[in-house]
Design an enzyme around this catalytic site. Structure first.
Site, PDB file in Angstrom:
ATOM      1  N   HIS A 233      39.395  33.919  37.512  1.00 36.63           N
ATOM      2  CA  HIS A 233      40.553  34.791  37.609  1.00 36.63           C
ATOM      3  C   HIS A 233      40.525  35.730  36.410  1.00 36.63           C
ATOM      4  CE1 HIS A 233      42.304  32.849  41.027  1.00 36.63           C
ATOM      5  NE2 HIS A 233      42.516  31.689  40.412  1.00 36.63           N
ATOM      6  N   CYS A 276      39.700  39.476  39.077  1.00 43.98           N
ATOM      7  CA  CYS A 276      40.707  40.528  39.218  1.00 43.98           C
ATOM      8  C   CYS A 276      40.943  41.178  37.859  1.00 43.98           C
ATOM      9  CB  CYS A 276      42.014  39.949  39.756  1.00 43.98           C
ATOM     10  SG  CYS A 276      41.897  39.297  41.444  1.00 43.98           S
TER      11      CYS A 276
END
Length: 390
Positions: A233, A276
């Protein structure tokens, strides 16, 4: 014989050759300003099932533009290094054809008596030497379980795809699973300094072998290139450890900043970041017609020789299929398989990746959910990786 007649005489053979990579020659023709933006978009988006139809339309379009455009197109096919590497068959097809400016004597009968041109020597000098066995290390940090009840499903597929393709390119592929922010930092520092096995045991390093990951046995050693892949992430300019603490991309690349005695000084270092970079979802936009704009030192910078490719631009999410893996990493692996066999350098391959990911749709409505990777680099030379085996 005129350039147009030469193109017509060799049209079938040229078209069959260019079908090997239609988008590549279309982009080259556009970069050479042989077609305008509107023509480029129309040729790129024509609704035909077969590549041959796209190539025929491109060549016909250039022939319709007249003698000068035909001459420029043939010159592009004969003189552009990337074109010649991508379509080596063109050399024999256009062997007796020459539309180059007079000072360049490539068609002279005395060509064999002339020493290699300076431009060819410069091209050879502008390639990174990648001759070591193995080629180098490919380090993969695969963060899957964040302890929140939601795993990054599909990330194992990405890790395996990366390990397989870089092993094929001669690298030792090593992986660390589920690292906290501090563990990521320390692990990268160990790899940077080539620490021994005792120091690496903390990170449970595994190595790709025989189609699967197994415990690391031999100490890692740097070769002529280094690749670092982070699957996690992330947020703006950072990736997260499994403890949800951020580690900046600058800190990651800075760990491998070379010193005078560093094993990686002057060698290419590639970072592939699947994470991301924010919470926003990218959307598509309908393009309107645009007007073309016609308008060596003994020392190198310490920040040189680095390439960072991130799955998405800042502030936006990146897409990951829970079964097939992420859009970005899967495109990287596929384009490496295809581009390395054509002899393309890493930046050209990543252009293909950007295009492939940019074409994908993540929603039911076209343009509702898009993704655009971002590549930045300080490479001083072209990095060409070659297959070493299956």
């Amino acid at each position: 014989m005129s350039a147009r007649d030469t193109l017509r005489r060799n049209k079938t053979a040229i078209q069959e050759t260019l079908c090997g990579d239609y988008l590549f020659i279309l982009n080259k023709v556009y970069e050479g300003k042989l077609i305008i933006p509107r023509e480029y978009r129309n040729l790129k988006n024509i609704n035909k099932q077969h590549v041959e139809g796209h190539v025929v339309d491109l060549v016909d379009k250039l022939m319709d533009k007249g003698e000068d455009h035909c001459k420029d197109f043939l010159t592009l096919l004969q003189t552009d290094d990337d074109v010649q590497q991508t379509y080596p068959e063109l050399k024999s097809i256009l062997r007796d054809t020459c539309f180059l400016p007079t000072p360049v004597q490539v068609c002279s009968a005395d060509y064999n008596d002339v020493s290699p041109p300076e431009s060819k020597r410069r091209k050879q000098e502008l390639l990174y030497e990648v001759n070591s066995r193995p080629t180098g290390l490919c380090v993969i940090i695969n963060n899957k379980d964040f302890g929140t009840g939601k795993e990054r499903r599909g990330t194992d597929r990405d890790a395996e795809s990366l390990a397989a393709v870089f092993s094929w390119l001669g690298f030792r592929a090593l992986m660390c699973r589920d690292q906290t922010k501090d563990q990521m930092e320390r692990a990268l520092e160990c790899f940077s300094s080539q620490s021994d096995l005792a120091q690496l045991r903390e990170f449970n390093v595994e190595e790709w072998s025989g189609g699967a990951f197994a415990a690391l046995r031999d100490p890692p050693r740097h070769g002529d290139a280094f690749v670092c892949c982070i699957l996690s992430h992330g947020g703006k300019g950072v990736v997260y450890g499994v403890d949800l603490q951020p580690l900046s991309l600058k800190r990651i690349t800075g760990t491998f900043k070379p010193t005078a005695r560093s094993a990686l000084a002057g060698k290419p270092k590639v970072f592939l970041i699947q994470a991301c970079q924010g919470a926003q979802t990218q959307r598509g936009v309908l393009l309107e017609d645009l007007q073309a704009d016609d308008a060596s030192s003994p020392c190198i910078p310490e920040d040189a020789d680095v390439l960072v490719a991130v799955a998405t631009v800042e502030d936006h999410v990146s897409m990951r299929n829970i079964k097939e893996g992420s859009w970005f990493i899967q495109a990287v692996c596929q384009q490496l398989k295809e581009g390395c066999q054509r002899g393309e350098d890493i930046t050209t391959i990543l252009h293909h990746v950007n295009n492939e990911v940019g074409q994908r749709e993540g929603g039911r409505q076209p343009g509702a959910v898009k993704q655009m990777p971002e590549v930045r680099f300080t490479l001083r030379k072209r990095l060409v990786l070659s297959p070493h085996g299956d």
